[in-house]
Scaffold this motif. Structure first.
Motif, PDB file in Angstrom:
ATOM      1  N   VAL A 194      65.236  18.982  36.823  1.00 13.85           N
ATOM      2  CA  VAL A 194      64.363  19.795  35.962  1.00 13.85           C
ATOM      3  C   VAL A 194      64.750  21.268  36.026  1.00 13.85           C
ATOM      4  CG1 VAL A 194      61.978  20.614  35.640  1.00 13.85           C
ATOM      5  CG2 VAL A 194      62.429  18.174  35.997  1.00 13.85           C
ATOM      6  N   SER A 195      64.942  21.791  37.240  1.00 15.11           N
ATOM      7  CA  SER A 195      65.224  23.228  37.355  1.00 15.11           C
ATOM      8  C   SER A 195      66.557  23.595  36.698  1.00 15.11           C
ATOM      9  CB  SER A 195      65.176  23.690  38.810  1.00 15.11           C
ATOM     10  OG  SER A 195      66.180  23.056  39.571  1.00 15.11           O
ATOM     11  N   GLY A 252      60.877  23.417  38.440  1.00 17.36           N
ATOM     12  CA  GLY A 252      61.415  22.175  39.000  1.00 17.36           C
ATOM     13  C   GLY A 252      60.673  21.742  40.255  1.00 17.36           C
ATOM     14  N   THR A 253      60.345  22.706  41.105  1.00 19.44           N
ATOM     15  CA  THR A 253      59.627  22.393  42.344  1.00 19.44           C
ATOM     16  C   THR A 253      58.233  21.851  42.048  1.00 19.44           C
ATOM     17  OG1 THR A 253      60.853  24.135  43.507  1.00 19.44           O
ATOM     18  CG2 THR A 253      58.856  23.341  44.557  1.00 19.44           C
ATOM     19  N   CYS A 290      62.853  29.119  36.905  1.00 20.49           N
ATOM     20  CA  CYS A 290      63.318  27.752  36.646  1.00 20.49           C
ATOM     21  C   CYS A 290      63.192  26.891  37.898  1.00 20.49           C
ATOM     22  CB  CYS A 290      64.769  27.781  36.173  1.00 20.49           C
ATOM     23  SG  CYS A 290      64.985  28.696  34.630  1.00 20.49           S
ATOM     24  N   SER A 291      63.489  27.474  39.040  1.00 23.43           N
ATOM     25  CA  SER A 291      63.370  26.753  40.301  1.00 23.43           C
ATOM     26  C   SER A 291      61.915  26.397  40.608  1.00 23.43           C
ATOM     27  CB  SER A 291      63.967  27.594  41.436  1.00 23.43           C
ATOM     28  OG  SER A 291      63.922  26.881  42.645  1.00 23.43           O
ATOM     29  N   ASN A 302      63.529  17.686  41.160  1.00 23.51           N
ATOM     30  CA  ASN A 302      63.534  19.138  41.319  1.00 23.51           C
ATOM     31  C   ASN A 302      64.817  19.751  40.757  1.00 23.51           C
ATOM     32  OD1 ASN A 302      63.556  21.810  42.309  1.00 23.51           O
ATOM     33  ND2 ASN A 302      62.687  21.239  44.263  1.00 23.51           N
TER      34      ASN A 302
END
Length: 175
Positions: free
Chosen positions: A40-41, A59-60, A55-56, A37
């Motif tokens: 990636v984010s 990632g999540t 972006c978060s 998470n």
């Protein structure tokens, strides 16, 4: 009226000891998911300069996929897989709620508190991920990955093993 040993409910300590292995496995998969998470984010945030919440969320979502594989095939591998569609649907519903919890803290920090630095971004993700993790643990173990009932009676276990081994089952009488 006294309860017999077969009908006694385990003590709180026994129940907590029984769930400790599950908590450890959940934590290991979860830590892997957190690494995915955050990795990636943050990579998407710094490579694209998109909005922090977007972006978060990316990632999540990637972490949710990775975590499902870990939970399904390691932590809850003994769960009742008779209705995989139901399991996946509930997993996605509770994961989406966790996603809202986690990314709600990023939104609040970014747009309500006007804190936009990398430290504020990751700090809000840590808080949101912590709250969402507690929610996910209890919802996954309660509704998504239901475990098969355990057989406590030794004679029942022996009969089940004989059935599985394709051996004739003898009837036992209590007299």
């Amino acid at each position: 009226m006294t309860k017999t040993g077969a009908h006694r409910r385990p003590s709180l300590f026994q129940r907590l000891r029984g769930v400790s292995g599950e908590v450890l496995q959940f934590a290991i998969v979860g830590l892997g998911g957190i690494a995915v998470n955050f990795g990636v984010s943050n990579a998407v945030l710094h490579a694209t300069h998109w909005a922090p919440v977007r972006c978060s969320v990316i990632g999540t979502i990637v972490a949710i996929v990775a975590n499902y594989i870990g939970y399904r095939y390691w932590v809850y591998r003994d769960s009742d897989a008779a209705s995989r569609r139901r399991e996946i649907t509930l997993f996605l519903v509770f994961s989406a709620i966790g996603l809202l919890i986690e990314n709600g803290t990023v939104w609040f920090t970014t747009y309500s508190l006007a804190m936009t630095g990398t430290l504020a971004y990751n700090g809000s993700k840590v808080i949101g991920t912590g709250i969402a993790t507690l929610f996910r643990f209890f919802s996954y173990r309660t509704w998504v990955f239901k475990t098969m009932p355990e057989l406590a009676e030794p004679t029942v276990v022996a009969q089940a093993e004989r059935i599985l081994a394709d051996q004739p089952v003898q009837q036992y009488s209590n007299s």
